[in-house]
Structures are given as C-alpha cells and as structure tokens.
Design a protein around this motif. Structure first.
Motif, PDB file in Angstrom:
ATOM      1  N   LEU A  55       0.823  -1.207   0.000  1.00  0.00           N
ATOM      2  CA  LEU A  55       0.000   0.000   0.000  1.00  0.00           C
ATOM      3  C   LEU A  55       0.856   1.255   0.000  1.00  0.00           C
ATOM      4  O   LEU A  55       0.440   2.304  -0.513  1.00  0.00           O
ATOM      5  N   LYS A  61       0.461   5.091   1.217  1.00  0.00           N
ATOM      6  CA  LYS A  61      -0.425   5.075   2.375  1.00  0.00           C
ATOM      7  C   LYS A  61       0.393   4.895   3.648  1.00  0.00           C
ATOM      8  O   LYS A  61       1.173   3.941   3.759  1.00  0.00           O
ATOM      9  N   THR A  66      -3.013   2.232   7.016  1.00  0.00           N
ATOM     10  CA  THR A  66      -3.162   0.836   6.588  1.00  0.00           C
ATOM     11  C   THR A  66      -3.620  -0.035   7.745  1.00  0.00           C
ATOM     12  O   THR A  66      -4.543  -0.850   7.607  1.00  0.00           O
ATOM     13  N   GLU A  70      -7.395  -0.721   6.722  1.00  0.00           N
ATOM     14  CA  GLU A  70      -7.285  -1.908   5.868  1.00  0.00           C
ATOM     15  C   GLU A  70      -7.272  -3.186   6.712  1.00  0.00           C
ATOM     16  O   GLU A  70      -8.100  -4.072   6.535  1.00  0.00           O
ATOM     17  N   SER A 150      -4.262  -0.647  -8.217  1.00  0.00           N
ATOM     18  CA  SER A 150      -3.350  -0.789  -7.070  1.00  0.00           C
ATOM     19  C   SER A 150      -2.512  -2.040  -7.314  1.00  0.00           C
ATOM     20  O   SER A 150      -2.744  -3.107  -6.758  1.00  0.00           O
ATOM     21  N   THR A 153      -0.657  -4.225  -4.503  1.00  0.00           N
ATOM     22  CA  THR A 153      -1.602  -4.939  -3.642  1.00  0.00           C
ATOM     23  C   THR A 153      -2.302  -6.042  -4.417  1.00  0.00           C
ATOM     24  O   THR A 153      -2.560  -7.123  -3.877  1.00  0.00           O
TER      25      THR A 153
END
Length: 476
Positions: A55, A61, A66, A70, A150, A153
């Motif tokens: 990330l 991020k 995160t 997340e 992304s 990821t």
C-alpha cells in the motif's frame, strides 16, 4: 489472460471447478466456514509488513492508515463472524397463522453458490476482503477480482489468498477492464462490486443478462453541513481528518462543505491551522499524507483545482503524483469540482444562507453515500437527517460511522444498492429461504380448502390464514 495461480485455465474452467465444489457441499459446514475465515485472519496477521509495503507503493499510504482502515477493519469482520457464525446460521423460526399451528415455519439461510467479488483500488485490502468474509460465512464459493490500479496490492493478494484459502472453493483473477468483461460473461449466482457509478451500470447490465442479483457499492458527492454554532476548531480537525485521510481517496469522505459566509470566514483559518498541525508547513514532506493512485487520476484531480479560488494548498507535483491538501472557496454549483466525485485531497466550500437552503441544495442532487452535519444543536442535526436521504449519516464527525460494524454500510440510488459489514455481509451473501414443514396428519382439516368449494368454508379459511389488525374480532 489475467488469471492468477491457475496457469492458462479459462474463466469458464475456474467457475466450473468452483461450482463443482459448491454442488458437492464442500463449503456448507460450519467447520469449513470457520476454518476459512480463521485462515483469512491468519493471512492478515502474518503478512502485515507485506501489506504495508504494497500500500505504500500503490498509494504512499501511511502504515497508521493501513493498520486502521485496511487490516483492523477486516479483522473486526473476521472476529465478528468467528464469534457469531454458529448463531447466524441457525434457522430463524417465525410466527404462524392458525392453519399452520402444528407445523414448522422458519427461514433457512442458504448460500447463493459461486459469487464474484470485484474490489476497488483506494482500499484494496478492505474492499475485497470484508465482502469475502461475508461470502465465506454464508457458505459460498468465490472468485475475487482485485483492482488492477493498485498493482502491488493486486499482486500481493493474488499470491497470498491461494496459500491461505481452499483453492477448490476460492480463486483470484487479475487483469483490466477487458478481463473483467470476459469474466462477466460467465454465470455467477451473486455479484458484489465496489467502484464508480459508471462502472456499476456496466456490471448491472452484464448481471441482468443472467438475472444475477447484485450489490453495488458506489460513490457520490457526500455533503457536509456546518452550522454557525459549531466550535470551528474541533470541526476543522474532524473535517480535515475525514477529507484528507488516504489523500481524499475515500468514497465516504466529505466531498464539499455547505455553510454560511460567516462560518466560512472562521472555518478556513481553522482548517489552515489544522492542516499545518497534521502535515507540517510542507505536506509533501509529511510521512502521514498519501499520493494519488496513478497519472490519470492525478491529472483529473489537478484539473479540479481550477474551480473557484484556492484558499489553502493548491500545489502539485506530477512526478510523485502529489496534490497538496487543498481548500477551495467561491465555487459555484456548475463548477467541475461540484459536478463530479472528487476522490482526491480537495475540499470545496459552498456558501448558503441557511439550513433550509443547504437541505434544498442536497436534495437537488443524487442521493450520496453519506451525509454529514456539524452542529451543537441536536435539532439541526436531526433536521438534516430527517429531511435528506443517503446511504449513511454521521453527526458531528466524518466517516466514523464506518467503524461501527453493527451498522449497515451501503448506498442508495446513484450511490449504490445493498448493504454489508458484520452480520449484514452474511445476510447479503445468503438467500433467505422461506420454509414450511407440514404435518402429514389431520387431513380432514385440509378438506376445507379443496374443490368442490363450499362457500360456508370461506370464513373458516380466512380466519385461519389472514392476519388481523390488533384489537379486531374474528367474525366467522
């Protein structure tokens, strides 16, 4: 072909393999579901560093964000399911009428079958795995499609998920829009999509060809009304946090502020002070401020800076895809920044003369994913809540309703359809099947409804099956 972990297998082959596992009943037992959800929790626990790194590469991020939005939010749904799944799976017995007094009537929660979950790039772990928890808990097989935007990821999840989940029941596919189009040509039993309203229409059109039910988690322009009586410093803190978190790339972030000219004069300096406290004099150097996901979105957000007047920020760096936390004033309703979802670190302030004018402005536009209202007067907050419509609502803060897993999360109208989080995810991925199990005896009573019909029996039958208003008498 964008298929992960399955060589050159076609999408049809993957769907077929998962359907065979589902038809064999592999996903239906409580034990299997719990084991898979536990494995998902283990994936998060054992790969925190790798998730943080992915990330950081995709969105710059901060690890703090995160961990909070997340990993922790997914863990919450994992733990809720582990704690409650046995209860959720129980048949739900319902009230019966006279005619079925001696029978059994209940709701059985059945899995749909093979479901497709399409994630989004802004919270690529959260928005893929929280729906997955619900799909597993409900007993489905699932194909997962991470966002290709992304990239780091996407690669990480496509590598990790097959190592932790049963590959006969769960699969990951990768690729862009063309791959998604090919994937949607297959028959799914449910589709869960997170993304923009424009792509949501494409998903729904494809689903309609197969009569496949859908949940669409979309976006929109989330209004935030700030009342004149607010403490402008605490309001600025909460507003700035929720707007500029993840560099503004959050579907529930406040998209614009509605306030009077008097409040604007107080709020703008408070926001400037807050942003300096949060990110320093040069936010580009802050380790706590993210970046725009790619060049296309950078150019799109940068173009919005031309609306109104820049009151705070406005700097950008194309090389690093940095756009400073920016506040715009003197915007008009027709400006581009007020016409499209911003999805970036830009906050326009639109002035209104009153609460009534703010509510009228909100109601002229599509129903958003969230509405926010700041006021020390509960009647003001209640007025915004009562006189508007949105997917969710939060008074005197931004985004914090997302942290309550016992609240449903979802949109309405242009911002989506269907809800999830916690038990709502389980319910979304379950078919609520009405079941009546009747006695084989007492056949004499059943003759009242058989032909040849006798008018004298109609009163008895209506009394036995019709729901009456409370306090009414039955007249035979």
């Amino acid at each position: 072909m964008g298929i992960s972990n399955f060589g050159m297998s076609s999408y049809a082959d993957i769907v077929g393999r998962l359907r065979a596992s589902f038809d064999a009943g592999k996903t239906r037992s409580l034990e299997f579901r719990l084991a898979q959800i536990q494995s998902l929790g283990k994936l998060l626990e054992e790969n925190k560093a790798a998730i943080n790194e992915a990330l950081l590469q995709d969105l710059n991020k901060p690890a703090f964000e995160t961990e909070l939005s997340e990993i922790s939010l997914v863990n919450t749904d994992v733990n809720l399911a582990l704690n409650n799944l046995k209860t959720w799976m129980k048949d739900e017995y319902v009230e019966k009428n006279w005619a079925t007094t001696f029978d059994s009537a209940f709701i059985r929660k059945d899995p749909f079958g093979v479901v497709l979950i399409i994630g989004a790039w802004n919270y690529p772990v959260n928005l893929l795995l929280i729906p997955l928890v619900g799909a597993i808990a409900a007993g489905n097989c699932a194909i997962l499609k991470p966002s290709e935007l992304s990239k780091s990821t996407e690669k990480l999840l496509s590598d990790l998920l097959p190592r932790y989940l049963d590959q006969e029941c769960f699969a990951v596919v990768c690729g862009g829009p063309q791959d998604t189009t090919q994937l949607l040509e297959n028959k799914f039993d449910y589709i869960f999509f997170t993304g923009s309203p424009n792509v949501g229409k494409i998903i729904m059109t494809a689903a309609a060809k197969q009569l496949t039910p859908v949940t669409l988690e979309l976006g929109g322009k989330n209004p935030c009304f700030v009342d004149d009586g607010c403490d402008f410093k605490s309001t600025a803190n909460r507003l700035a946090w929720s707007r500029f978190y993840n560099a503004g790339q959050t579907c529930v972030a406040p998209d614009y502020v509605l306030c009077t000219q008097e409040m604007r004069e107080k709020l703008v300096p408070a926001l400037k002070e807050t942003l300096e406290e949060f990110y320093g004099k040069d936010p580009q150097q802050s380790p706590d401020f993210g970046r725009i996901v790619n060049d296309r979105h950078f150019q799109r957000v940068k173009a919005l800076l031309g609306s109104g007047t820049v009151a705070i920020g406005g700097q950008s760096d194309e090389k690093t895809k940095y756009i400073a936390p920016t506040v715009l004033v003197d915007v008009t309703e027709s400006d581009p920044v007020m016409q499209e979802e911003i999805f970036g670190p830009v906050l326009p302030i639109f002035t209104v003369k009153s609460l009534d004018e703010a509510i009228a402005f909100i109601n002229r536009h599509e129903r958003p994913l969230a509405i926010y209202a700041f006021s020390p007067d509960g009647k003001v907050v209640d007025a915004v809540l009562a006189r508007t419509s949105s997917g969710g609502f939060c008074g005197n803060d931004g985004m914090m309703h997302m942290s309550v897993p016992t609240l449903p999360f979802g949109g309405i109208g242009n911002s989506g359809m269907g809800v999830y989080h916690g038990k709502f995810s389980y319910d979304t991925f379950s078919h609520h099947r009405g079941v009546l199990l009747r006695s084989t005896g007492m056949e004499k009573l059943n003759t009242l409804r058989y032909p040849p019909y006798a008018q004298r029996n109609i009163g008895w039958l209506i009394s036995a099956t019709e729901t009456k208003r409370k306090g009414m008498c039955n007249i035979l």
